[in-house]
Design a protein around this motif. Structure first.
Motif, short mmCIF file in Angstrom:
data_model
loop_
_atom_site.label_atom_id
_atom_site.label_comp_id
_atom_site.label_asym_id
_atom_site.label_seq_id
_atom_site.Cartn_x
_atom_site.Cartn_y
_atom_site.Cartn_z
N PHE A 17 0.82 -1.19 0.00
CA PHE A 17 0.00 0.00 0.00
C PHE A 17 0.87 1.26 0.00
N PRO A 18 0.57 2.21 -0.89
CA PRO A 18 1.44 3.37 -1.05
C PRO A 18 1.29 4.46 0.01
N GLY A 19 0.17 4.53 0.67
CA GLY A 19 -0.09 5.63 1.59
C GLY A 19 0.58 5.47 2.94
N PRO A 20 0.61 6.55 3.70
CA PRO A 20 1.23 6.54 5.03
C PRO A 20 0.30 5.94 6.09
N ASP A 21 0.80 5.85 7.30
CA ASP A 21 -0.04 5.49 8.45
C ASP A 21 -0.70 6.78 8.93
N PRO A 22 -1.98 6.97 8.66
CA PRO A 22 -2.61 8.24 9.02
C PRO A 22 -2.73 8.46 10.52
N TYR A 23 -2.56 7.41 11.31
CA TYR A 23 -2.69 7.55 12.76
C TYR A 23 -1.35 7.78 13.45
N ALA A 24 -0.24 7.65 12.72
CA ALA A 24 1.09 7.81 13.32
C ALA A 24 1.30 9.17 13.99
N PRO A 25 0.87 10.28 13.39
CA PRO A 25 1.13 11.58 14.04
C PRO A 25 0.09 11.98 15.09
N GLU A 66 -13.43 3.62 31.49
CA GLU A 66 -14.37 4.27 32.40
C GLU A 66 -14.50 5.74 32.02
N GLY A 67 -15.72 6.24 32.00
CA GLY A 67 -15.97 7.62 31.63
C GLY A 67 -16.35 7.80 30.17
N THR A 68 -16.35 6.71 29.39
CA THR A 68 -16.75 6.82 27.98
C THR A 68 -18.22 7.23 27.91
N GLU A 69 -18.50 8.29 27.16
CA GLU A 69 -19.89 8.74 26.97
C GLU A 69 -20.40 8.42 25.57
N THR A 70 -19.49 8.45 24.59
CA THR A 70 -19.89 8.21 23.20
C THR A 70 -18.77 7.51 22.45
N TYR A 71 -19.12 7.05 21.23
CA TYR A 71 -18.15 6.47 20.30
C TYR A 71 -18.28 7.18 18.96
N ALA A 72 -17.20 7.15 18.21
CA ALA A 72 -17.19 7.61 16.82
C ALA A 72 -16.67 6.46 15.97
N VAL A 73 -17.24 6.30 14.78
CA VAL A 73 -16.80 5.27 13.84
C VAL A 73 -16.51 5.97 12.51
N THR A 74 -15.33 5.70 11.96
CA THR A 74 -14.97 6.28 10.67
C THR A 74 -14.39 5.19 9.77
N CYS A 75 -14.43 5.45 8.47
CA CYS A 75 -13.75 4.61 7.49
C CYS A 75 -12.95 5.55 6.60
N PHE A 76 -11.64 5.28 6.51
CA PHE A 76 -10.72 6.15 5.79
C PHE A 76 -9.81 5.34 4.87
N ASP A 77 -9.59 5.87 3.66
CA ASP A 77 -8.67 5.27 2.68
C ASP A 77 -7.43 6.15 2.60
N PRO A 78 -6.31 5.74 3.22
CA PRO A 78 -5.10 6.55 3.15
C PRO A 78 -4.34 6.40 1.83
N ASP A 79 -4.79 5.48 0.96
CA ASP A 79 -4.09 5.20 -0.29
C ASP A 79 -4.73 5.87 -1.51
N ALA A 80 -5.77 6.67 -1.28
CA ALA A 80 -6.43 7.37 -2.38
C ALA A 80 -5.45 8.31 -3.08
N PRO A 81 -5.61 8.49 -4.39
CA PRO A 81 -4.69 9.36 -5.12
C PRO A 81 -5.02 10.85 -4.89
N THR A 82 -4.90 11.24 -3.63
CA THR A 82 -5.08 12.64 -3.23
C THR A 82 -4.00 12.94 -2.19
N PRO A 135 -11.57 1.89 -5.32
CA PRO A 135 -10.32 2.48 -5.77
C PRO A 135 -10.26 2.58 -7.29
N PRO A 136 -9.56 3.59 -7.81
CA PRO A 136 -9.47 3.73 -9.27
C PRO A 136 -8.85 2.48 -9.90
N GLU A 137 -9.39 2.09 -11.03
CA GLU A 137 -8.88 0.91 -11.73
C GLU A 137 -7.39 1.08 -12.04
#
Length: 186
Positions: A17-25, A66-82, A135-137
């Motif tokens: 996969f060409p993209g970076p680790d988006p969670y690293a920073p 402990e103390g969790t009030e909510t959750y967030a769910v996301t889906c991300f493509d770090p390899d998109a040509p952007t 993903p683009p062909e």
């Protein structure tokens, strides 16, 4: 809950996969275990979940700290040509007593089935709801990172905001994070 996995290479880091680790920073957070009945971590994403079908996978996660009030769910493509990747799904303010989303819960025509209080943002496709991998062909395989964040508050983010704004807030307000990933290629 387990300790952060920052100190060892995440399973979604792979030379295919060409993209970076988006969670690293981002903030180093304790890990949440995220699973799916739809696909296993690191597997090819099933046809039903791909773009054009847009059926969000079933997701489950362990209870946040402990103390969790909510959750967030996301889906991300770090390899998109952007230069900024591609957001496929972003929902937040899922109540703390909810630790799973059923198959298809993110479909744009099915959003009322999400738990009360949940906010759905428009992804980069322009739709409010899950937009499946497409993903683009010939661009090679892309990763799709399904992240679940535990949050110690109800987030005050306008529903016209972008997933990037949500991500910025999660960096400072999330108390744990788990990632389940799959891949697709055209």
């Amino acid at each position: 809950m387990t300790s952060s996995s920052r100190h060892h290479k995440p399973t979604y880091i792979d030379d295919r996969f060409p993209g970076p680790d988006p969670y690293a920073p981002l903030a180093d957070l304790p890990a949440l275990k995220v699973t799916s009945d739809t696909f296993n971590d690191g597997e090819r994403i099933p046809e039903e979940q791909l773009g054009g079908n847009d059926v969000s996978p079933q997701l489950s996660w362990e209870k946040g700290p402990e103390g969790t009030e909510t959750y967030a769910v996301t889906c991300f493509d770090p390899d998109a040509p952007t230069a900024s990747g591609y957001w496929h799904w972003a929902v937040f303010n899922i109540p703390a007593d909810v630790t799973s989303l059923k198959l298809g819960a993110g479909h744009k025509d099915n959003l009322l089935s999400l738990p009360d209080g949940t906010v759905v943002l428009r992804g980069d496709s322009g739709i409010r709801g899950y937009y499946g991998p497409q993903p683009p062909e010939g661009h090679g395989p892309h990763r799709y990172l399904f992240a679940v964040h535990a949050v110690g508050e109800t987030l005050d983010i306008d529903d016209r905001s972008t997933p990037t704004v949500l991500g910025f807030n999660l960096n400072f307000k999330a108390t744990a994070r788990g990632i389940l990933w799959g891949w697709a290629e055209n």
